[in-house]
Design a protein around this motif. Structure first.
Motif, short mmCIF file in Angstrom:
data_model
loop_
_atom_site.label_atom_id
_atom_site.label_comp_id
_atom_site.label_asym_id
_atom_site.label_seq_id
_atom_site.Cartn_x
_atom_site.Cartn_y
_atom_site.Cartn_z
N ARG A 72 0.83 -1.20 0.00
CA ARG A 72 0.00 0.00 0.00
C ARG A 72 0.87 1.26 0.00
NH1 ARG A 72 -5.15 0.43 2.92
NH2 ARG A 72 -4.57 -1.59 3.79
N THR A 73 0.42 2.28 -0.71
CA THR A 73 1.01 3.61 -0.58
C THR A 73 -0.12 4.57 -0.21
OG1 THR A 73 0.70 4.14 -2.94
CG2 THR A 73 2.84 3.21 -2.28
N TYR A 74 0.25 5.66 0.45
CA TYR A 74 -0.73 6.67 0.87
C TYR A 74 -0.23 8.02 0.38
CZ TYR A 74 -3.56 9.66 3.94
OH TYR A 74 -4.41 10.62 4.43
N ARG A 75 -0.97 8.62 -0.52
CA ARG A 75 -0.55 9.89 -1.14
C ARG A 75 0.86 9.79 -1.70
NH1 ARG A 75 -2.85 14.64 2.96
NH2 ARG A 75 -5.03 13.99 2.90
N GLY A 76 1.17 8.62 -2.23
CA GLY A 76 2.46 8.39 -2.85
C GLY A 76 3.56 7.93 -1.92
N LEU A 77 3.29 7.89 -0.61
CA LEU A 77 4.30 7.46 0.36
C LEU A 77 4.16 5.98 0.69
CD1 LEU A 77 4.25 10.41 2.95
CD2 LEU A 77 5.83 10.07 1.03
N ARG A 78 5.28 5.32 0.86
CA ARG A 78 5.27 3.92 1.30
C ARG A 78 4.60 3.81 2.66
NH1 ARG A 78 8.97 1.06 4.59
NH2 ARG A 78 10.37 2.87 4.64
N PRO A 136 17.40 10.13 4.77
CA PRO A 136 16.13 9.77 5.41
C PRO A 136 14.99 9.69 4.41
CG PRO A 136 17.28 11.44 6.69
CD PRO A 136 18.00 11.34 5.37
N GLU A 137 14.14 8.68 4.59
CA GLU A 137 12.97 8.50 3.72
C GLU A 137 11.71 8.87 4.49
OE1 GLU A 137 11.96 4.47 2.94
OE2 GLU A 137 10.36 4.97 1.51
N ASN A 138 10.90 9.71 3.89
CA ASN A 138 9.61 10.08 4.47
C ASN A 138 8.60 8.99 4.10
OD1 ASN A 138 7.44 13.01 4.29
ND2 ASN A 138 8.04 11.79 6.04
N PHE A 139 7.91 8.43 5.08
CA PHE A 139 6.96 7.35 4.82
C PHE A 139 5.90 7.34 5.91
CE2 PHE A 139 9.44 5.51 8.10
CZ PHE A 139 8.80 4.38 8.59
N VAL A 140 4.94 6.44 5.78
CA VAL A 140 3.90 6.28 6.79
C VAL A 140 4.19 5.01 7.57
CG1 VAL A 140 1.44 5.94 7.24
CG2 VAL A 140 2.17 7.50 5.41
N ALA A 150 6.40 9.51 9.32
CA ALA A 150 7.70 9.26 9.94
C ALA A 150 8.84 9.39 8.93
CB ALA A 150 7.71 7.86 10.56
N TRP A 151 10.05 9.36 9.48
CA TRP A 151 11.28 9.29 8.69
C TRP A 151 11.97 7.97 9.02
CZ3 TRP A 151 12.36 13.01 5.16
CH2 TRP A 151 11.85 14.30 5.34
N GLU A 152 12.56 7.34 8.01
CA GLU A 152 13.40 6.17 8.27
C GLU A 152 14.80 6.48 7.75
OE1 GLU A 152 13.79 1.34 7.55
OE2 GLU A 152 12.07 2.43 6.73
N THR A 153 15.77 6.34 8.65
CA THR A 153 17.16 6.64 8.31
C THR A 153 18.01 5.41 8.61
OG1 THR A 153 16.78 8.92 9.06
CG2 THR A 153 19.06 8.26 8.65
N VAL A 154 18.88 5.04 7.68
CA VAL A 154 19.75 3.89 7.87
C VAL A 154 21.17 4.39 8.18
CG1 VAL A 154 20.71 1.79 6.86
CG2 VAL A 154 18.39 2.52 6.26
N ASP A 173 9.47 10.04 14.47
CA ASP A 173 8.19 10.70 14.22
C ASP A 173 8.45 12.00 13.46
OD1 ASP A 173 5.82 12.38 14.64
OD2 ASP A 173 5.19 10.86 16.08
N ALA A 174 7.78 12.17 12.31
CA ALA A 174 8.02 13.36 11.48
C ALA A 174 7.35 14.61 12.05
CB ALA A 174 7.52 13.11 10.06
#
Length: 231
Positions: A72-78, A136-140, A150-154, A173-174
């Motif tokens: 699923r994506t929401y408004r284009g976000l993973r 960082p990736e912006n995602f839900v 949220a943001w996910e950073t590796v 949390d974004a």
């Protein structure tokens, strides 16, 4: 090319991809003498008008029962935790949908914190020597059943011993900037590799240090994703 389905109105046409000739999803086995249902109600998928779905994989059991997983994506976000699995009976009938969301997503996709702030928080969460910090990736994040921007950073580097490699995924949390959770990609891979090779198909194996278990091989009586709720 991946095919994307958008949730519109009361019905999400999720299974049309595999029902239509020449459009089988990855790993799908064409139905023999039976067609799968071509639509799933939006309520079953916890879908909103802002959602879109992409075929991720498919599995057919020995008895003809089929399971199709969609990302699923929401408004284009993973959407992490937003996957759904549509179950089809051997006779082509619709058997239900497994979903991780408690309710359809409804949230703003405007981050109140920046990618730079997320990267700094990820650095602070890492213990050891840092070699690199990914973008960082912006995602839900919907792993709790409810969506949070949220943001996910590796962060890559080495643990305090200076020898053990680490790739730490830090989710922040974004809106508030606080750390929601983190996990080490290398630890997860190492735990999976350490599972007994001779484990029987369908058996459940505890993954050391995670408090979770995984299933090796297909089991007709077990849904593809035990964490999902069946509608």
């Amino acid at each position: 090319m991946k095919r994307i389905i958008t949730a519109v109105g009361a019905v999400v046409a999720l299974l049309a991809l595999v029902a239509a000739p020449g459009h089988a999803s990855p790993g799908a086995v064409p139905a023999a003498g039976a067609s799968l249902p071509t639509a799933v109600h939006a309520a079953d998928a916890r879908a909103s008008v802002e959602d879109a779905f992409t075929v991720q994989d498919a599995r057919t059991e020995a008895d003809g029962v089929r399971h199709l997983r969609y990302q699923r994506t929401y408004r284009g976000l993973r959407v992490a935790g937003g996957e759904i699995v549509v179950h089809g009976r051997a006779d082509g009938g619709y058997a239900g949908t497994s979903v991780g969301l408690i309710a359809p997503l409804s949230l703003s996709t405007e981050a109140m914190t920046t990618a730079a702030q997320a990267a700094r928080a990820a650095r602070a969460a890492f213990t050891g020597a840092i070699a690199e910090v990914g973008r960082p990736e912006n995602f839900v994040d919907a792993t709790s059943g409810r969506g949070v921007l949220a943001w996910e950073t590796v962060v890559g580097g080495y643990r305090p011993d200076g020898q053990t490699p680490s790739r730490l995924h830090v989710v922040t949390d974004a809106t508030t900037g606080s750390v929601i959770r983190s996990f080490d990609e290398i630890s997860v891979v190492a735990s999976a590799a350490a599972e007994p090779i001779a484990a029987a198909a369908g058996s459940t194996i505890a993954v050391a240090g995670t408090g979770q278990s995984s299933t090796r091989g297909p089991s007709p009586s077990t849904p593809p994703s035990p964490a999902l709720l069946t509608a």
